[in-house]
Enzyme design. Structure first.
Site, short mmCIF file in Angstrom:
data_model
loop_
_atom_site.label_atom_id
_atom_site.label_comp_id
_atom_site.label_asym_id
_atom_site.label_seq_id
_atom_site.Cartn_x
_atom_site.Cartn_y
_atom_site.Cartn_z
N HIS A 94 -26.71 -42.76 14.74
CA HIS A 94 -26.10 -41.53 15.26
C HIS A 94 -24.96 -41.06 14.36
O HIS A 94 -23.91 -40.68 14.87
CB HIS A 94 -25.55 -41.76 16.67
CG HIS A 94 -26.56 -42.21 17.69
ND1 HIS A 94 -26.20 -42.72 18.92
CD2 HIS A 94 -27.92 -42.22 17.67
CE1 HIS A 94 -27.29 -43.02 19.62
NE2 HIS A 94 -28.34 -42.74 18.88
N HIS A 113 -26.32 -41.01 23.58
CA HIS A 113 -27.26 -40.59 22.52
C HIS A 113 -27.13 -39.10 22.19
O HIS A 113 -27.09 -38.27 23.09
CB HIS A 113 -28.67 -40.90 22.94
CG HIS A 113 -28.82 -42.27 23.55
ND1 HIS A 113 -28.31 -42.59 24.79
CD2 HIS A 113 -29.39 -43.40 23.09
CE1 HIS A 113 -28.56 -43.85 25.06
NE2 HIS A 113 -29.21 -44.38 24.05
#
Ligand code: FAD
Ligand code: NAG
Ligand code: NAG
Ligand code: NAG
Ligand code: NAG
Ligand code: NAG
Ligand code: NAG
Ligand code: NAG
Ligand code: NAG
Ligand code: NAG
Ligand code: NAG
Length: 578
Positions: free
Chosen positions: A516, A554
């Site tokens: 990420h 996320h």
């Protein structure tokens, strides 16, 4: 088929010469978008709704839309060949280890290979982005329009209860749904999390940051196949005459006239022919590692780095590559009994393989292959007492009240390789609001060489205190009553690992990137509220590099939504000029 299709379009549209050092110059388009991931595709779709606007989207990788491993949710770990397989630089905080920080490569970018988890996290993060950027459109209340416009929710009938706040979805292209199949660990794991953390079930799509979530995924409920940028936004632009999507087209350089971007050079990776394409506007959407790399190699970045590599300086912008954030995590693995469906079962037991493939292909995606191998999670704060004497915990204790410090999640895919020949589940603790950031730089002027990610895992005393406390709490979760029937023995690091020093070694040895990365071309410092790189003309950035700090879970939901907002802003600002 699809590859031939795009190649044909390329041959019709452009003339090639077989020399890599003199790019063939072709026509001029309004917008060239660098990168066919979620940010690039969303931007291409919105900008090209106006048939008078020409858009060319250049993607370094291939079109893998017909790949079984892309389409089948449970097979998401089988796609390392569809990635830039980058490694972090040896990290002193990890005793010199270099975890991989692979990034998607191919139409769909990360969304073609990611683990399909869909969530948005704490509302206050987006309000913080609005403040940092000076763009009020990024506040939670405004960005909710973009979260809604990019997604729709389909209810998946299944034999379990889940609270999903369906009111925060719209009728956008991306399909979000819940699991049709449980591995057997979701309910005990979330029950254990609730009992240890004292937190309720929540739906982390409606601005909630803290709680326990059975999770949602970017999956088409009708046949349990992956919903992603390529088969949603990509499908919408596919037959528009004003859009060209070129695969195997790796942008090697952004061209400038003074400080105005005039277009790009890209290399056809099948022939090595180099092409120069002029554009009224260059839009970077290559992701948080590749966009700053491309800028630096094109002469925009810290002058000391550029000079040392003999790169002609277009603009000295020291902040480029700084502020590298990621969700870093460390894991524990344990053996589970036969009633839990694990990766081991669905990939090594011939009987289970035959059953699961037949279920999936013949029963509209039923069975374990239609789900993303677990992934229920919780996000929580930790007590102030974790910051011992001499540790300054004020970064954490002063976070807004909706922010967690850590995220706990499970998967039935083992991380540690080679995996032992037993049925294993993994749980991990991720530092989701770290204090310390890293930075990205380059040591080569060639587009073929990877960037150097100095990730700075667990880089402050408070970050380390939170990780250690989280790792210990994860063991408490595993030892709690609801998990007892499903937990046989700890496989890694092992029950003999008990002291703080031993646990810290285990945390270092299992340290991993959640893939990420963000923040390397941050709104506020590098990019203005109009998505332009400050000090330059003709160039904007719309991808995960712009996100100035991490969401609490996320990020793909945020990437789609932010690009949607950016495209709306660009359309508004450019209408007069074009
Ligand atoms: C393995 C993995 C698992 C993940 N799991 C999840 C998850 O479960 N849930 C979640 O929310 N998020 C997840 N993510 C993160 C999410 O997918 C990313 O945040 C998101 O894809 C970032 O979007 P982007 O458009 O900024 O960049 P990307 O998705 O990285 O797309 C960039 C695209 O640009 C192309 N490109 C780069 N440089 C060039 C160049 N010079 N020329 C031409 N093309 C170029 C790349 O090939 C790529 O296709 C995961 C990511 C990975 C890699
Ligand atoms: C496109 O251009 C034509 C011709 O100039 C014009 O009539 C039309 O309104 C334009 N369409 C849009 C959506 O701007
Ligand atoms: C669903 O989300 C909206 C928007 O955040 C919120 O107002 C509403 O209270 C939520 N519903 C429930 C049942 O929590
Ligand atoms: C799944 O269904 C979609 C339509 O919802 C269809 O376009 C797609 O081809 C199907 N995919 C697979 C892998 O069966
Ligand atoms: C293209 O260039 C790369 C890197 O130099 C090389 O490995 C590859 O063989 C070349 N391919 C062709 C078709 O020339
Ligand atoms: C393989 O799966 C079958 C069917 O579930 C099961 O009966 C068998 O015990 C499994 N074999 C092993 C080695 O686990
Ligand atoms: C799907 O069903 C058909 C007919 O029932 C059968 O022939 C085929 O083998 C099944 N496919 C799989 C993968 O089991
Ligand atoms: C503690 O850390 C914060 C930043 O999180 C900083 O502003 C503050 O000055 C630090 N306090 C001390 C005593 O070092
Ligand atoms: C894994 O273990 C099973 C028994 O549980 C055995 O049948 C199989 O051969 C083993 N596989 C390997 C690769 O060792
Ligand atoms: C650049 O960094 C990489 C990764 O650390 C290293 O392998 C390579 O040798 C370096 N190249 C140069 C020219 O310094
Ligand atoms: C724990 O036991 C394993 C397996 O015997 C061994 O490899 C490891 O070094 C031990 N770890 C500690 C901290 O004693």
């Amino acid at each position: 088929m699809t590859c031939l299709f795009s190649l044909r379009r390329q041959l019709i549209g452009f003339v090639f010469i077989l020399a890599t050092w003199v790019p063939t110059t072709v026509g001029k388009v309004d917008y060239v978008i660098v990168g066919g991931g979620p940010s690039g595709y969303v931007t291409a779709e919105l900008l090209s709704r106006n048939p008078n606007v020409t858009v060319t989207l250049l993607e370094a990788g291939a079109d893998n839309d017909d790949s079984v491993n892309v389409n089948t949710p449970a097979y998401s770990p089988l796609n390392p060949d569809k990635a830039f397989f980058y490694y972090s630089e040896p990290d002193p905080n990890l005793g010199g280890l270099s975890p991989n920080v692979a990034q998607g490569k191919g139409l769909g970018g990360g969304t073609a290979i990611n683990a399909l988890g869909y969530c948005r996290g704490a509302a206050s993060v987006f309000d913080q982005w609005a403040t940092i950027s000076g763009n009020p459109g990024l506040s939670w209340n405004s960005l909710l329009e973009d979260f809604e416009a990019t997604t729709h929710y389909t209810h998946q009938p299944a034999d379990y209860e889940q609270f999903v706040n369906e009111s925060v979805f719209g009728d956008g292209p991306l399909e979000v749904t819940r699991s049709s199949f449980l591995t057997g660990l979701e309910i005990p794991f979330t029950a254990a999390l609730k009992s240890i953390l004292g937190l309720p079930d929540v739906s982390m799509v409606d601005g909630t940051g803290i709680g326990v979530d059975l999770s949602l995924g970017t999956i088409r409920s009708s046949n349990r196949s992956r919903s992603y940028a390529r088969n949603t936004f990509g499908q919408l632009v596919e037959n528009r005459p004003n859009v060209q999507v070129l695969t195997n087209s790796w942008v090697s350089r952004i061209n400038f006239d003074g400080t105005t971007a005039t277009g790009v050079d890209y290399v056809n990776t099948l022939s090595n022919a180099s092409v120069a394409l002029e554009a009224a506007e260059v839009i970077l959407a290559g992701g948080a590692l590749n966009s700053p790399k491309l800028l630096m190699q094109s002469g925009v970045g810290p002058s000391s780095v550029l000079s040392s590599l003999d790169i002609d300086i277009v603009a000295d912008i020291p902040e480029i590559g700084q502020n590298l954030w990621d969700h870093h995590y460390s894991y524990i693995e344990f053996q589970v009994p036969d009633d839990i469906y694990t990766w081991w079962q669905i990939t090594t037991n011939m009987t289970e393989i035959a059953i699961s493939v037949a279920q999936y292909t013949n029963q509209s995606g039923a069975g374990p292959l239609g789900s993303n191998n677990g992934e229920a999670f919780a996000a929580t704060r930790l007590p102030d007492s974790v910051f011992g004497l001499g540790v300054n915990g004020s970064h954490f204790t002063s976070l807004p009240a909706d922010r967690p410090y850590v995220l706990y999640e499970f998967s039935t895919v083992p991380f540690r390789q080679p995996a032992p020949n037993i049925s294993i589940a993994a749980v991990w603790v991720a530092l989701v609001q770290p204090e310390a950031s890293g930075y990205l730089t380059i040591n080569s002027s060639s587009y073929l060489d990877p960037p150097l990610a100095h990730s700075n895992y667990y880089g402050s005393a408070a970050d380390r205190a939170v990780m250690l406390a989280g790792y210990k709490q994860l063991r408490q979760v595993l030892a709690s009553e609801p998990m007892r029937p499903h937990y046989m023995q700890e496989v890694w690091p092992g029950s003999n690992v008990t002291t703080d020093d031993q646990l810290w070694t285990a945390i270092q040895q299992s340290a991993s990137s959640f893939h990420h990365p963000m923040g390397t071309l941050a709104l506020g410092s590098v990019v203005g509220p109009d998505w332009r790189i400050k000090g330059l003309d003709g160039i904007r950035v719309v991808d995960s590099s712009t996100l100035p700090y991490l969401p609490t879970c996320h990020p793909q939901a945020s990437v789609y939504a932010v690009a949607h907002r950016a495209a709306r802003d660009i359309i508004r600002d450019d209408t007069v000029e074009l």
